[in-house]
Design an enzyme around this catalytic site. Structure first.
Site, PDB file in Angstrom:
ATOM      1  N   TYR A  68      -3.066  19.378 -16.649  1.00  0.00           N
ATOM      2  CA  TYR A  68      -4.517  19.272 -16.862  1.00  0.00           C
ATOM      3  C   TYR A  68      -4.901  19.624 -18.301  1.00  0.00           C
ATOM      4  CZ  TYR A  68      -5.797  17.938 -12.202  1.00  0.00           C
ATOM      5  OH  TYR A  68      -5.936  17.192 -11.046  1.00  0.00           O
ATOM      6  N   GLN A 102     -16.560   9.001 -10.347  1.00  0.00           N
ATOM      7  CA  GLN A 102     -15.390   9.719  -9.846  1.00  0.00           C
ATOM      8  C   GLN A 102     -14.628  10.358 -11.012  1.00  0.00           C
ATOM      9  OE1 GLN A 102     -13.190   7.429  -6.519  1.00  0.00           O
ATOM     10  NE2 GLN A 102     -14.442   5.864  -7.523  1.00  0.00           N
ATOM     11  N   ASN A 103     -15.019   9.982 -12.215  1.00  0.00           N
ATOM     12  CA  ASN A 103     -14.296  10.442 -13.397  1.00  0.00           C
ATOM     13  C   ASN A 103     -14.638  11.893 -13.716  1.00  0.00           C
ATOM     14  OD1 ASN A 103     -13.339   7.861 -13.501  1.00  0.00           O
ATOM     15  ND2 ASN A 103     -14.715   7.195 -15.125  1.00  0.00           N
ATOM     16  N   HIS A 120     -16.151  14.245  -8.556  1.00  0.00           N
ATOM     17  CA  HIS A 120     -14.862  14.949  -8.548  1.00  0.00           C
ATOM     18  C   HIS A 120     -14.788  16.061  -9.585  1.00  0.00           C
ATOM     19  CE1 HIS A 120     -12.964  11.089  -6.698  1.00  0.00           C
ATOM     20  NE2 HIS A 120     -13.722  11.761  -5.873  1.00  0.00           N
ATOM     21  N   CYS A 145     -10.228  34.703 -15.252  1.00  0.00           N
ATOM     22  CA  CYS A 145     -11.655  34.991 -15.360  1.00  0.00           C
ATOM     23  C   CYS A 145     -11.816  36.364 -16.033  1.00  0.00           C
ATOM     24  CB  CYS A 145     -12.280  35.031 -13.961  1.00  0.00           C
ATOM     25  SG  CYS A 145     -13.975  35.617 -13.997  1.00  0.00           S
ATOM     26  N   GLY A 185     -14.852  -0.390 -12.376  1.00  0.00           N
ATOM     27  CA  GLY A 185     -13.596   0.255 -12.742  1.00  0.00           C
ATOM     28  C   GLY A 185     -13.073   1.247 -11.731  1.00  0.00           C
ATOM     29  N   ALA A 229     -14.755  -3.638 -18.323  1.00  0.00           N
ATOM     30  CA  ALA A 229     -16.097  -3.047 -18.329  1.00  0.00           C
ATOM     31  C   ALA A 229     -16.700  -3.096 -19.730  1.00  0.00           C
ATOM     32  CB  ALA A 229     -16.008  -1.604 -17.836  1.00  0.00           C
TER      33      ALA A 229
HETATM   34  P1  NAD Z   1      -7.922  11.039  -0.250  1.00  0.00           P
HETATM   35  O1  NAD Z   1      -6.979  11.535   0.812  1.00  0.00           O
HETATM   36  O2  NAD Z   1      -9.153  10.308   0.182  1.00  0.00           O
HETATM   37  O3  NAD Z   1      -7.106  10.192  -1.259  1.00  0.00           O
HETATM   38  C1  NAD Z   1      -6.840   8.963  -0.779  1.00  0.00           C
HETATM   39  C2  NAD Z   1      -6.231   8.261  -1.912  1.00  0.00           C
HETATM   40  O4  NAD Z   1      -5.670   9.182  -2.849  1.00  0.00           O
HETATM   41  C3  NAD Z   1      -5.119   7.444  -1.355  1.00  0.00           C
HETATM   42  O5  NAD Z   1      -5.651   6.151  -1.005  1.00  0.00           O
HETATM   43  C4  NAD Z   1      -4.176   7.406  -2.507  1.00  0.00           C
HETATM   44  O6  NAD Z   1      -4.572   6.389  -3.363  1.00  0.00           O
HETATM   45  C5  NAD Z   1      -4.429   8.729  -3.219  1.00  0.00           C
HETATM   46  N1  NAD Z   1      -3.388   9.668  -2.825  1.00  0.00           N
HETATM   47  C6  NAD Z   1      -3.487  10.768  -2.045  1.00  0.00           C
HETATM   48  N2  NAD Z   1      -2.297  11.372  -1.947  1.00  0.00           N
HETATM   49  C7  NAD Z   1      -1.442  10.622  -2.687  1.00  0.00           C
HETATM   50  C8  NAD Z   1      -0.069  10.683  -2.976  1.00  0.00           C
HETATM   51  N3  NAD Z   1       0.691  11.687  -2.505  1.00  0.00           N
HETATM   52  N4  NAD Z   1       0.479   9.714  -3.737  1.00  0.00           N
HETATM   53  C9  NAD Z   1      -0.289   8.716  -4.229  1.00  0.00           C
HETATM   54  N5  NAD Z   1      -1.591   8.583  -3.998  1.00  0.00           N
HETATM   55  C10 NAD Z   1      -2.148   9.540  -3.236  1.00  0.00           C
HETATM   56  O7  NAD Z   1      -8.355  12.175  -1.207  1.00  0.00           O
HETATM   57  P2  NAD Z   1      -8.587  13.595  -0.651  1.00  0.00           P
HETATM   58  O8  NAD Z   1      -7.279  14.213  -0.317  1.00  0.00           O
HETATM   59  O9  NAD Z   1      -9.619  13.506   0.432  1.00  0.00           O
HETATM   60  O10 NAD Z   1      -9.165  14.280  -1.955  1.00  0.00           O
HETATM   61  C11 NAD Z   1     -10.561  14.490  -1.962  1.00  0.00           C
HETATM   62  C12 NAD Z   1     -11.062  13.880  -3.218  1.00  0.00           C
HETATM   63  O11 NAD Z   1     -10.364  14.460  -4.332  1.00  0.00           O
HETATM   64  C13 NAD Z   1     -10.812  12.388  -3.264  1.00  0.00           C
HETATM   65  O12 NAD Z   1     -12.065  11.747  -3.469  1.00  0.00           O
HETATM   66  C14 NAD Z   1      -9.952  12.237  -4.482  1.00  0.00           C
HETATM   67  O13 NAD Z   1     -10.377  11.121  -5.249  1.00  0.00           O
HETATM   68  C15 NAD Z   1     -10.205  13.476  -5.287  1.00  0.00           C
HETATM   69  N6  NAD Z   1      -9.067  13.726  -6.187  1.00  0.00           N
HETATM   70  C16 NAD Z   1      -9.317  14.103  -7.472  1.00  0.00           C
HETATM   71  C17 NAD Z   1      -8.258  14.277  -8.333  1.00  0.00           C
HETATM   72  C18 NAD Z   1      -8.513  14.633  -9.763  1.00  0.00           C
HETATM   73  O14 NAD Z   1      -7.567  14.809 -10.523  1.00  0.00           O
HETATM   74  N7  NAD Z   1      -9.805  14.689 -10.118  1.00  0.00           N
HETATM   75  C19 NAD Z   1      -6.952  14.119  -7.905  1.00  0.00           C
HETATM   76  C20 NAD Z   1      -6.760  13.782  -6.585  1.00  0.00           C
HETATM   77  C21 NAD Z   1      -7.817  13.605  -5.716  1.00  0.00           C
HETATM   78  N1  APR Z   2     -12.510  -2.501 -16.936  1.00  0.00           N
HETATM   79  C1  APR Z   2     -12.757  -2.596 -15.599  1.00  0.00           C
HETATM   80  N2  APR Z   2     -11.886  -2.177 -14.648  1.00  0.00           N
HETATM   81  C2  APR Z   2     -10.726  -1.653 -15.068  1.00  0.00           C
HETATM   82  C3  APR Z   2     -10.387  -1.520 -16.444  1.00  0.00           C
HETATM   83  C4  APR Z   2     -11.348  -1.978 -17.386  1.00  0.00           C
HETATM   84  N3  APR Z   2     -11.125  -1.902 -18.704  1.00  0.00           N
HETATM   85  N4  APR Z   2      -9.147  -0.959 -16.518  1.00  0.00           N
HETATM   86  C5  APR Z   2      -8.735  -0.733 -15.256  1.00  0.00           C
HETATM   87  N5  APR Z   2      -9.668  -1.168 -14.389  1.00  0.00           N
HETATM   88  C6  APR Z   2      -9.666  -1.058 -12.922  1.00  0.00           C
HETATM   89  C7  APR Z   2      -8.325  -1.218 -12.256  1.00  0.00           C
HETATM   90  O1  APR Z   2      -8.124  -2.593 -11.932  1.00  0.00           O
HETATM   91  C8  APR Z   2      -8.524  -0.365 -10.989  1.00  0.00           C
HETATM   92  O2  APR Z   2      -9.078  -1.145  -9.941  1.00  0.00           O
HETATM   93  O3  APR Z   2     -10.067   0.273 -12.658  1.00  0.00           O
HETATM   94  C9  APR Z   2      -9.545   0.689 -11.410  1.00  0.00           C
HETATM   95  C10 APR Z   2      -8.943   2.084 -11.559  1.00  0.00           C
HETATM   96  O4  APR Z   2      -8.582   2.500 -10.264  1.00  0.00           O
HETATM   97  P1  APR Z   2      -7.900   3.926 -10.084  1.00  0.00           P
HETATM   98  O5  APR Z   2      -6.866   4.108 -11.120  1.00  0.00           O
HETATM   99  O6  APR Z   2      -7.520   4.033  -8.650  1.00  0.00           O
HETATM  100  O7  APR Z   2      -9.060   4.964 -10.436  1.00  0.00           O
HETATM  101  P2  APR Z   2     -10.231   5.413  -9.479  1.00  0.00           P
HETATM  102  O8  APR Z   2     -10.671   4.305  -8.576  1.00  0.00           O
HETATM  103  O9  APR Z   2     -11.244   6.044 -10.335  1.00  0.00           O
HETATM  104  O10 APR Z   2      -9.510   6.558  -8.592  1.00  0.00           O
HETATM  105  C11 APR Z   2     -10.334   7.247  -7.648  1.00  0.00           C
HETATM  106  O11 APR Z   2      -8.564   8.791  -7.103  1.00  0.00           O
HETATM  107  O12 APR Z   2      -6.790  10.102  -7.758  1.00  0.00           O
HETATM  108  C12 APR Z   2      -8.122  10.104  -7.453  1.00  0.00           C
HETATM  109  O13 APR Z   2      -9.691  11.624  -8.184  1.00  0.00           O
HETATM  110  C13 APR Z   2      -8.939  10.552  -8.611  1.00  0.00           C
HETATM  111  O14 APR Z   2     -11.170   9.929  -9.196  1.00  0.00           O
HETATM  112  C14 APR Z   2      -9.887   9.401  -8.895  1.00  0.00           C
HETATM  113  C15 APR Z   2      -9.890   8.673  -7.574  1.00  0.00           C
END
Ligand code: NAD
Ligand code: APR
Length: 244
Positions: A68, A102-103, A120, A145, A185, A229
């Site tokens: 991180y 979600q970013n 998130h 902390c 995205g 985008a």
């Molecule tokens: P979730 O169970 O809904 O996550 C589902 C998705 O996360 C899956 O479809 C898969 O794409 C991915 N995922 C989960 N475990 C994975 C693994 N072991 N390998 C690959 N992909 C995996 O998410 P959650 O457990 O309910 O988490 C709650 C929220 O936290 C979610 O909305 C998630 O996006 C978020 N999150 C944030 C971060 C971050 O770095 N900000 C990282 C992970 C999850």
């Molecule tokens: N413009 C538009 N779309 C794009 C671009 C771009 N320049 N580059 C990539 N993409 C699209 C990809 O095709 C993909 O569908 O953005 C999407 C990125 O998807 P993910 O990598 O899955 O990211 P996201 O959907 O934000 O993930 C959701 O999962 O791991 C957790 O917490 C984490 O917030 C994240 C959540």
């Protein structure tokens, strides 16, 4: 101009309450990796189970912090791109545009967006980790902390964790009040974010997707524009604000 393009222009001209749901793809052109893009996505290189879960932190806080800290540095060096800026322009011209992201990179706020809901969390913030951590005492270099001495963790939502209190409710309320919902995205894979556009579709609120690739939302969205985008969003703002 096709009927579909004409309809899209009409919707863009009339929209007064827009919700832009954004994912990692909107930050890709700022050099911030996505999670699931082939080859470059974080989850193509790392196992989220080792880096982005409370258990991973409990087992090895040093490894999670190293990842991180590196992502934080990248987010600090990244600059908002034309996609982020287009949403700011649209908000300024319209007043009623809310970003629900979600970013965790904070780029929407850095670009100037005033109404942002972070589903998130935010990678630039820390909070105290609740619970015991294996071997934490022999990791004096990890941040703590100043008041409680508790081990700090990044203030982001990990897999298996609940989203910050009130964020989902605020996002659902915004979508239900919208007259246009953009999904930009995001792979539309992760809940509860992936259900937000469906809330709009159930209410006949138009949904427009912007993505380089098709997603599970593509077949049900009113429009799915294929491309970056950073290119498509400025064109949409141009079409929305051109003199009729
Ligand atoms: P979730 O169970 O809904 O996550 C589902 C998705 O996360 C899956 O479809 C898969 O794409 C991915 N995922 C989960 N475990 C994975 C693994 N072991 N390998 C690959 N992909 C995996 O998410 P959650 O457990 O309910 O988490 C709650 C929220 O936290 C979610 O909305 C998630 O996006 C978020 N999150 C944030 C971060 C971050 O770095 N900000 C990282 C992970 C999850
Ligand atoms: N413009 C538009 N779309 C794009 C671009 C771009 N320049 N580059 C990539 N993409 C699209 C990809 O095709 C993909 O569908 O953005 C999407 C990125 O998807 P993910 O990598 O899955 O990211 P996201 O959907 O934000 O993930 C959701 O999962 O791991 C957790 O917490 C984490 O917030 C994240 C959540």
């Amino acid at each position: 101009m096709t009927h579909i393009e004409k309809r899209l222009r009409q919707v863009l001209h009339r929209a007064q309450r827009i919700v832009a749901l954004t994912g990692a793809g909107i930050s890709a052109e700022s050099g911030v990796p996505t999670f699931r893009d082939a080859q470059t996505g974080y989850w193509e290189q790392f196992d989220p189970g080792e880096l982005a879960t409370p258990e991973a932190f409990r087992r090895n806080p040093r490894r999670v912090w190293a990842w991180y800290a590196q992502r934080r540095r990248l987010a600090e060096q990244a600059q908002p791109n034309a996609g982020h800026r287009a949403l700011v322009d649209w908000e300024r011209q319209l007043g009623g545009l809310r970003v629900v992201t979600q970013n965790v990179d904070g780029l929407h706020q850095r670009a100037g967006s005033q109404q942002v809901t972070e589903l998130h969390g935010n990678i630039h913030r820390d909070r105290v980790f609740e619970g015991a951590v294996d071997g934490a005492s022999d990791a004096p270099e990890l941040p703590r902390c100043p008041c409680s001495g508790g081990l700090l963790r990044p203030d982001v939502v990990w897999f298996g964790e609940a989203l910050p209190e009130g964020t989902v409710e605020a996002a659902v309320a915004a979508v239900r009040e919208a007259d246009l919902v953009l999904s930009v995205g995001t792979s539309s894979l992760v809940q509860p974010a992936a259900s937000l556009p469906l809330e709009a579709l159930e209410r006949d609120i138009p949904v427009l997707e912007v993505n380089r690739e098709p997603t599970p939302l593509t077949p049900v969205a009113d429009w799915s524009l294929r491309g970056s985008a950073g290119e498509i969003l400025p064109a949409l703002v141009g079409a929305a604000t051109e003199a009729v």
